[in-house]
Write a protein that holds these residues in place. Structure first.
Motif, mmCIF file in Angstrom:
data_model
loop_
_atom_site.group_PDB
_atom_site.id
_atom_site.type_symbol
_atom_site.label_atom_id
_atom_site.label_comp_id
_atom_site.label_asym_id
_atom_site.label_seq_id
_atom_site.Cartn_x
_atom_site.Cartn_y
_atom_site.Cartn_z
ATOM 1 N N ILE A 85 36.941 -56.637 31.252
ATOM 2 C CA ILE A 85 37.664 -57.908 31.246
ATOM 3 C C ILE A 85 38.343 -58.141 32.590
ATOM 4 N N LEU A 86 38.891 -57.066 33.150
ATOM 5 C CA LEU A 86 39.684 -57.172 34.379
ATOM 6 C C LEU A 86 38.930 -56.691 35.608
ATOM 7 N N GLU A 87 37.627 -56.783 35.585
ATOM 8 C CA GLU A 87 36.840 -56.352 36.740
ATOM 9 C C GLU A 87 37.283 -57.124 37.990
ATOM 10 N N GLY A 88 37.608 -56.373 39.044
ATOM 11 C CA GLY A 88 38.081 -56.986 40.276
ATOM 12 C C GLY A 88 39.577 -56.986 40.428
ATOM 13 N N ALA A 89 40.315 -56.593 39.357
ATOM 14 C CA ALA A 89 41.773 -56.538 39.434
ATOM 15 C C ALA A 89 42.212 -55.256 40.131
ATOM 16 N N PRO A 90 43.445 -55.200 40.644
ATOM 17 C CA PRO A 90 43.952 -53.966 41.255
ATOM 18 C C PRO A 90 43.869 -52.790 40.285
ATOM 19 N N GLU A 91 43.596 -51.626 40.807
ATOM 20 C CA GLU A 91 43.364 -50.448 39.978
ATOM 21 C C GLU A 91 44.579 -50.088 39.132
ATOM 22 N N GLY A 92 45.772 -50.222 39.707
ATOM 23 C CA GLY A 92 46.988 -49.829 38.996
ATOM 24 C C GLY A 92 47.176 -50.531 37.665
ATOM 25 N N PRO A 93 47.217 -51.877 37.643
ATOM 26 C CA PRO A 93 47.374 -52.587 36.366
ATOM 27 C C PRO A 93 46.248 -52.305 35.376
ATOM 28 N N VAL A 94 45.013 -52.129 35.882
ATOM 29 C CA VAL A 94 43.893 -51.863 34.976
ATOM 30 C C VAL A 94 44.084 -50.519 34.286
ATOM 31 N N LYS A 95 44.477 -49.502 35.035
ATOM 32 C CA LYS A 95 44.708 -48.186 34.436
ATOM 33 C C LYS A 95 45.853 -48.240 33.434
ATOM 34 N N GLU A 96 46.920 -48.937 33.797
ATOM 35 C CA GLU A 96 48.078 -49.019 32.906
ATOM 36 C C GLU A 96 47.719 -49.704 31.595
ATOM 37 N N LEU A 97 47.010 -50.841 31.681
ATOM 38 C CA LEU A 97 46.634 -51.565 30.476
ATOM 39 C C LEU A 97 45.587 -50.803 29.672
ATOM 40 N N SER A 98 44.726 -50.057 30.336
ATOM 41 C CA SER A 98 43.733 -49.244 29.619
ATOM 42 C C SER A 98 44.407 -48.159 28.801
ATOM 43 N N ARG A 99 45.366 -47.472 29.426
ATOM 44 C CA ARG A 99 46.110 -46.433 28.682
ATOM 45 C C ARG A 99 46.864 -47.038 27.507
ATOM 46 N N GLU A 100 47.458 -48.188 27.725
ATOM 47 C CA GLU A 100 48.226 -48.820 26.645
ATOM 48 C C GLU A 100 47.311 -49.255 25.508
ATOM 49 N N ALA A 101 46.138 -49.764 25.853
ATOM 50 C CA ALA A 101 45.185 -50.168 24.809
ATOM 51 C C ALA A 101 44.796 -48.976 23.946
ATOM 52 N N GLU A 102 44.486 -47.843 24.562
ATOM 53 C CA GLU A 102 44.129 -46.633 23.816
ATOM 54 C C GLU A 102 45.267 -46.217 22.885
ATOM 55 N N GLU A 103 46.481 -46.263 23.398
ATOM 56 C CA GLU A 103 47.630 -45.838 22.598
ATOM 57 C C GLU A 103 47.891 -46.796 21.433
ATOM 58 N N LEU A 104 47.872 -48.104 21.706
ATOM 59 C CA LEU A 104 48.206 -49.077 20.670
ATOM 60 C C LEU A 104 47.137 -49.164 19.586
ATOM 61 N N LEU A 105 45.902 -48.778 19.926
ATOM 62 C CA LEU A 105 44.831 -48.797 18.939
ATOM 63 C C LEU A 105 44.713 -47.477 18.177
ATOM 64 N N SER A 106 45.611 -46.562 18.472
ATOM 65 C CA SER A 106 45.579 -45.271 17.772
ATOM 66 C C SER A 106 46.282 -45.324 16.423
ATOM 67 N N GLY A 107 46.935 -46.438 16.140
ATOM 68 C CA GLY A 107 47.632 -46.577 14.864
ATOM 69 C C GLY A 107 47.637 -48.018 14.404
ATOM 70 N N PRO A 108 48.038 -48.271 13.166
ATOM 71 C CA PRO A 108 47.989 -49.628 12.595
ATOM 72 C C PRO A 108 49.137 -50.508 13.091
ATOM 73 N N ILE A 109 48.936 -51.833 12.992
ATOM 74 C CA ILE A 109 50.018 -52.787 13.278
ATOM 75 C C ILE A 109 50.317 -53.661 12.060
ATOM 76 N N THR A 110 49.629 -53.388 10.943
ATOM 77 C CA THR A 110 49.806 -54.245 9.764
ATOM 78 C C THR A 110 50.527 -53.550 8.605
ATOM 79 N N HIS A 111 50.496 -52.234 8.553
ATOM 80 C CA HIS A 111 51.110 -51.522 7.441
ATOM 81 C C HIS A 111 51.378 -50.079 7.850
ATOM 82 N N PRO A 112 52.317 -49.415 7.208
ATOM 83 C CA PRO A 112 53.384 -49.999 6.379
ATOM 84 C C PRO A 112 54.418 -50.672 7.269
ATOM 85 N N VAL A 113 55.335 -51.405 6.669
ATOM 86 C CA VAL A 113 56.378 -52.055 7.456
ATOM 87 C C VAL A 113 57.497 -51.041 7.709
#
Length: 532
Positions: free
Chosen positions: A470-498
């Motif tokens: 998605i971010l091809e051509g963007a600076p390496e720093g933000p791409v790495k940061e967002l990639s790590r965050e994506a991996e982390e945030l997708l490691s668990g649910p956001i819908t349940h439990p509350v």
């Protein structure tokens, strides 16, 4: 001649002369640069068509839209005629009907209109606000796309021609009736029933939020009797034999909604009492096709229309700031005002560039949109199709969220005049933008869907790879940061439990998606700037 004794001789004539002479395209160097860059070899044709249409949009059509927006001209429904017959006629002002007729006569969905020409024309038209035009144009595009794939009967092919090329000099208008009271975005919860009677499908039940109720044809979701699958049907408002008298095809318009925005657009509650309906596409694939084709196109358009709203708002705010003086100088020369204008303009421009960059990818999809991901396609094609699907949702939630902020900021440049309904179009655009954010799935629904989609495909498409593409051509720093965050945030649910953990992850997911999309838009704008 009577002497003017009014000591207040302040006049807005210079501002009005400047504002009312602005051409939406000819006076927008950034829009021209975006067209030149993203439309490729076709840019000269697109530019020529845009300049021609812009002369209509910027003057005559703008005046019609402003006149139709007056409160006393809001649409109404006439349930019975003078003889007590149920007619359910939508009553709209002449200005709306003229505008609609002239816009649809542009043959936006004709085989002879190139997709880039259509897109640029839609961008210019959407700068009028809703005006009872934006939603019908979007809905007609979805109807046409579905019929292009699945029109296989005489009735459906006639409807397709009516929408694309016109019949007897008139182009048909489409609508989408999906929402029911028990679940707006929850389409699988639909209860409207489709029953095959003597070889003809008929619909029974209630739809709760039906915009463009004046349309000629509507895409309607319903469950065939005895099935839990959601099917798609095209329902004519009038059958051919009844079209001249406008006798409704087995449904009633129960009431019109009183909405905060899009006030010129009739939105109704409808009851189907055996309406004749034509199935479009496989009955068991209705939900996949409505999401994968119809709603995808509508969401794509929400991003474009949000860019259009912002573009007009910023243009008019800049014109006012260059006119208005306070404390002895023009207000655009105050650093705070100049900074605010620059920030709003940057948001509008990156949103526009992002919409065109995404459309370029959209046009590159082999065989266009499909109802879901095809497992038999090569991995590269599957990834491209997935990228476009997710970017359309990301753009929708981001652009639709940014637009009210930008328009509100533009209103503040006008001071107290910013909220005056008869001073500018900005209050109307602000309300339209707020409603626009809710079309085709509000923010929370689409954030959840994107999280679910990325979680489902991570076996063959890791989140970090998705971010990198998605971010091809963007600076390496933000791409790495967002990639790590994506991996982390997708490691668990956001819908349940509350609980605290899931709510924190959900908040972070919201911010992540916003940052990801805005960086994508900045890359798109950088492409344009580098090519100038």
């Amino acid at each position: 001649m009577m002497e003017n004794l009014n000591p207040n001789s302040y006049r807005f004539d210079d501002y009005l002369k400047r504002r009312d002479s602005l051409d939406f395209y000819a006076d927008d160097p950034m829009a021209q640069a975006v067209v030149r860059h993203y439309c490729g070899d076709l840019w000269e044709e697109v530019d020529r068509e845009a300049r021609s249409l812009s002369r209509k949009v910027s003057f005559r059509w703008k005046e019609l839209a402003e006149a139709a927006a007056l409160p006393e001209k809001r649409p109404a429904v006439e349930h019975f005629d003078a003889y007590g017959r149920r007619v359910d006629r939508i009553v709209r002002p002449l200005e709306t009907e003229l505008l609609e007729r002239e816009v649809f006569s542009e043959a936006l969905f004709s085989e002879r209109t190139h997709p880039w020409v259509k897109l640029v024309k839609m961008f210019l038209i959407y700068q009028l606000g809703e005006a009872c035009i934006a939603c019908p144009v979007t809905c007609t595009e979805g109807l046409v796309a579905l019929l292009d794939k699945f029109a296989d009967t005489r009735e459906l092919m006639r409807i397709r021609t009516h929408c694309k090329e016109g019949l007897d000099g008139r182009f048909a208008i489409g609508a989408q009736y999906l929402s029911e009271i028990q679940g707006g975005s929850d389409v699988p919860a639909n209860r409207v029933e489709a029953v095959e009677e003597g070889g003809t499908w008929r619909l029974y039940g209630n739809k709760f939020f039906c915009s463009a109720t004046h349309a000629d044809y509507a895409l309607v979701t319903a469950k065939p009797r005895g099935s839990d699958a959601v099917a798609l049907f095209v329902v004519p408002s009038w059958l051919p034999a009844d079209e001249e008298k406008r006798t409704r095809n087995g449904f009633t318009i129960d009431r019109l909604k009183w909405k905060m925005g899009t006030s010129e657009l009739p939105t109704a509650e409808i009851t189907f009492n055996g309406a004749t309906a034509y199935p479009v596409g496989p009955l068991e694939r209705g939900l996949a096709n409505v999401v994968g084709i119809v709603l995808t196109l509508s969401r794509l358009t929400v991003g474009l229309s949000s860019a259009a709203f912002m573009t007009r708002a910023v243009r008019e705010a800049k014109a006012y700031a260059e006119f208005r003086e306070a404390f002895g100088q023009r207000i655009d020369r105050f650093p705070l005002v100049a900074s605010q204008l620059a920030g709003m303009e940057r948001t509008a421009q990156r949103t526009l560039a992002g919409a065109f960059r995404l459309y370029r990818s959209f046009l590159g999809l082999p065989d266009g949109l499909k109802g879901g991901l095809a497992a038999d396609e090569p991995d590269e094609v599957r990834k491209l199709r997935f990228d476009v699907r997710e970017l359309i949702m990301l753009q929708k939630i981001t652009a639709a969220w940014d637009a009210p902020d930008v328009i509100r900021g533009a209103m503040s440049i006008f001071g107290g005049h910013g909220v005056m309904e008869d001073f500018s179009a900005l209050p109307r655009l602000y309300r339209d933008a707020a409603v626009n954010e809710l079309w085709e799935g509000p923010r929370n629904v689409l954030l959840t869907q994107i999280h679910r989609d990325l979680s489902r495909v991570r076996g063959w498409y890791p989140p970090a790879e998705f971010v990198g593409r998605i971010l091809e051509g963007a600076p390496e720093g933000p791409v790495k940061e967002l990639s790590r965050e994506a991996e982390e945030l997708l490691s668990g649910p956001i819908t349940h439990p509350v609980n605290g953990e899931t709510m924190d992850r959900a908040r972070r997911w919201d911010r992540f998606c916003q940052r990801l999309t805005q960086l994508y838009q900045e890359l798109a704008l950088e492409e344009v700037d580098n090519a100038r």
